[in-house]
Scaffold this active site. Structure first.
Site, PDB file in Angstrom:
ATOM      1  N   ASP A  63      42.459  15.593 103.883  1.00 18.65           N
ATOM      2  CA  ASP A  63      43.360  16.094 104.966  1.00 18.65           C
ATOM      3  C   ASP A  63      43.609  17.511 104.642  1.00 18.65           C
ATOM      4  OD1 ASP A  63      45.245  15.162 102.909  1.00 18.65           O
ATOM      5  OD2 ASP A  63      46.651  15.156 104.129  1.00 18.65           O
ATOM      6  N   GLU A 101      47.620  13.418 101.759  1.00 14.61           N
ATOM      7  CA  GLU A 101      48.311  14.243 100.783  1.00 14.61           C
ATOM      8  C   GLU A 101      49.130  15.492 101.211  1.00 14.61           C
ATOM      9  OE1 GLU A 101      49.099  16.861  97.637  1.00 14.61           O
ATOM     10  OE2 GLU A 101      48.177  17.391  99.193  1.00 14.61           O
ATOM     11  N   THR A 120      69.421  34.189 128.159  1.00 13.70           N
ATOM     12  CA  THR A 120      70.554  34.298 127.696  1.00 13.70           C
ATOM     13  C   THR A 120      71.477  33.004 127.409  1.00 13.70           C
ATOM     14  OG1 THR A 120      71.696  34.956 129.870  1.00 13.70           O
ATOM     15  CG2 THR A 120      71.436  36.546 128.374  1.00 13.70           C
TER      16      THR A 120
HETATM   17  N1  BES Z   1      46.880  21.417  96.560  1.00  9.89           N
HETATM   18  C1  BES Z   1      48.293  21.330  96.678  1.00  9.89           C
HETATM   19  C2  BES Z   1      48.900  20.888  95.419  1.00  9.89           C
HETATM   20  C3  BES Z   1      49.212  22.291  94.661  1.00  9.89           C
HETATM   21  C4  BES Z   1      49.519  23.446  94.857  1.00  9.89           C
HETATM   22  C5  BES Z   1      49.033  22.121  93.282  1.00  9.89           C
HETATM   23  C6  BES Z   1      49.887  24.550  94.297  1.00  9.89           C
HETATM   24  C7  BES Z   1      49.222  23.304  92.463  1.00  9.89           C
HETATM   25  C8  BES Z   1      49.333  24.492  93.040  1.00  9.89           C
HETATM   26  C9  BES Z   1      48.776  20.130  97.506  1.00  9.89           C
HETATM   27  O1  BES Z   1      47.616  19.772  98.469  1.00  9.89           O
HETATM   28  C10 BES Z   1      49.963  20.468  98.282  1.00  9.89           C
HETATM   29  O2  BES Z   1      49.933  21.268  99.004  1.00  9.89           O
HETATM   30  N2  BES Z   1      50.839  19.619  98.291  1.00  9.89           N
HETATM   31  C11 BES Z   1      51.957  19.597  98.747  1.00  9.89           C
HETATM   32  C12 BES Z   1      52.647  18.253  98.663  1.00  9.89           C
HETATM   33  C13 BES Z   1      53.616  17.913  99.553  1.00  9.89           C
HETATM   34  C14 BES Z   1      53.378  17.838 101.067  1.00  9.89           C
HETATM   35  C15 BES Z   1      54.098  16.510  99.263  1.00  9.89           C
HETATM   36  C16 BES Z   1      52.940  20.756  98.457  1.00  9.89           C
HETATM   37  O3  BES Z   1      52.911  21.150  97.220  1.00  9.89           O
HETATM   38  O4  BES Z   1      53.471  21.166  99.256  1.00  9.89           O
HETATM   39 ZN    ZN Z   2      45.871  19.936  97.936  1.00  2.00          ZN
END
Ligand code: BES
Ligand code: ZN
Length: 463
Positions: free
Chosen positions: A88, A153, A315
């Site tokens: 996703d 995720e 407004t």
């Molecule tokens: N790929 C990211 C996680 C990530 C981000 C790991 C930066 C290392 C560095 C993941 O897909 C993600 O964005 N996770 C979300 C999790 C949340 C929705 C629970 C996040 O970190 O915002």
């Molecule tokens: Zn990710």
């Protein structure tokens, strides 16, 4: 091995064409108009898994979007890897800020641009191709492998812990491998050993029972947008510390050893500010930027809305105002406890002039992987071979909530082997994956599976 590497080099164009196809499926998990695309994307992955020689390939239902599972268990006595990733992606808005269409993968300046190229479809695909090359040349893999690719995720993996609980035997493995993070910098491979946790909340502030004429009533009632802005602004003090009582209570302090290690990394605060386009950096006093992002908890307003935001003027004194708040957490904070603290504090300080509701949307715990574990050491060796350089150790500020649940439910540690870059525009317009990292990632995937048995005995202990 040389043959495998030659094969990788010869197949570059096919990899790009296939990835383009994968990327073109707009698998946005948070928007119901894409529900059919989620299914289509799961089918695309299962097709890939079948074609590369994975077995028992299944699209399995969850309470939300399906997961795709497959296995190859033909290496008795060798370790079993659970490879996790997600298909996703985040929404693409604001779409007008994309240089090329978000789901049409386009190559520019050595980068591949499109939603999901780095986070995380591109990194899932990297392993599909590493596995394919090994299968093709050796008729199998040097390890046992289970793949679990989920579709939720980016919306907090709400249904995945239930799925893992219900399929503990199926998912039984010696370690988890995840490529869903970044390397330290271009040309600087790294191993990530810690992620932050998260508490995600939504606030609803209500004033009058309906919108009012801002001339007839402005001045006599507290505007909920103003009240909400005042509340949010009060959550940090002038030193950038969060003012919620108890917020820092469980924070595991950074050791001197770790602080010293961070200081040795090739990082310039000045360059960082410049790269981000900010005039000056901001954050909790007494900590460097890397410390603030990797090892300190934060509270951010992710969005705020209410009233009239359309074309021209209207407004109006709105009846309601909303905000989304995320707290990033570090060991040993607990996400539910923090959500309750934030709610309690907001309710306590909310002025009598408005009503406030706080909803806990989702959360997850911070994770730390022991760097001396055999999986991490195999990843170090693989990165060195795949990228020609010894990797650094780093932490990350982002979250992958399932990491801690894998530890709790399956009893296994995760290796975080990321091939993105810190400036890859994940969740933003013009997301990309660097092509050197993409192809280096496929090589590293091959090396990882080859190296792992050298670092692991049948008992799962270090050799
Ligand atoms: N790929 C990211 C996680 C990530 C981000 C790991 C930066 C290392 C560095 C993941 O897909 C993600 O964005 N996770 C979300 C999790 C949340 C929705 C629970 C996040 O970190 O915002
Ligand atoms: Zn990710």
């Amino acid at each position: 091995m040389e043959q495998v590497l030659n094969y990788l080099a010869q197949n570059r164009d096919r990899y790009l064409a296939e990835l383009k196809e994968f990327i073109a499926i707009p698998s946005v998990s948070s928007q119901s108009q894409h529900n059919a695309d989620m299914q289509k994307c799961a089918e695309w992955i299962s097709g890939q898994m079948n074609s590369i020689g994975m077995q028992n390939v299944q699209i399995m239902p969850t309470g939300g979007h399906p997961v795709v599972y497959s296995e190859w268990l033909g290496a008795p006595g060798k370790p079993t890897v659970l490879l996790y990733g997600h298909y996703d992606v985040q929404p693409v808005d604001p779409v007008n800020l994309w240089t090329t269409p978000p789901f049409e993968m386009t190559e520019r300046d050595g980068n591949l641009y499109a939603r999901g190229t780095a986070d995380d479809k591109g990194q899932v695909y990297i392993h599909l191709k590493g596995i394919e090359a090994l299968m093709k040349h050796n008729g199998g893999l040097p390890v046992n492998l289970k793949m679990l690719i989920e579709g939720e995720e980016e919306v907090g993996s709400a249904n995945l812990d239930k799925f893992v609980k219900a399929h503990k035997e199926l998912l039984k493995a010696d370690l988890v491998l995840i490529s869903d993070s970044s390397m330290f910098a271009k040309g600087v491979p790294s191993i990530c050993y810690s992620l932050r946790g998260l508490s995600y909340l939504e606030i609803e502030v209500t004033g009058a029972k309906s919108d009012l004429h801002s001339g007839s009533f402005g001045g006599s009632v507290h505007n909920p947008i103003q009240a909400l802005a005042e509340l949010i602004a009060s959550l940090h003090d002038k030193n950038g510390k969060i003012t919620i009582p108890g917020f820092y209570k469980d924070v595991r302090p950074l050791s001197k050893k770790e602080r010293d290690a961070f200081k040795k990394l090739p990082f310039s605060e000045k360059q960082y500010a410049k790269d981000l386009g900010v005039k000056q950096l901001y954050g909790e006093k007494g900590f460097s930027s890397l410390e603030r992002v990797w090892a300190r908890p934060t509270l951010e307003c992710n969005g705020i809305w209410g009233g009239y935001t359309g074309e021209g003027a209207k407004t109006v004194l709105p009846s309601k105002a909303f905000a989304k708040i995320s707290c990033r957490l570090v060991p040993d904070q607990k996400s539910d406890k923090i959500a309750k603290l934030v709610e309690k504090h907001l309710k306590k300080i909310a002025p009598k002039t408005i009503d406030i509701q706080v909803r806990n949307l989702h959360g997850g715990e911070a994770a730390i992987t022991p760097i001396e574990s055999p999986g991490v050491q195999a990843a170090v060796a693989a990165l060195e071979k795949g990228f020609g350089k010894k990797p650094l150790y780093q932490r990350e500020g982002g979250s992958i909530p399932i990491v801690v649940q894998f530890k709790e439910l399956l009893g296994i540690d995760t290796v975080l082997l990321g091939f993105g870059l810190p400036d890859e525009n994940a969740h933003a317009p013009n997301e990309f994956i660097n092509m050197d990292n993409f192809f280096g990632g496929i090589r590293t995937s091959v090396h990882f599976f080859n190296e792992l048995p050298n670092y692991w005995t049948t008992k799962g202990k270090k050799k």
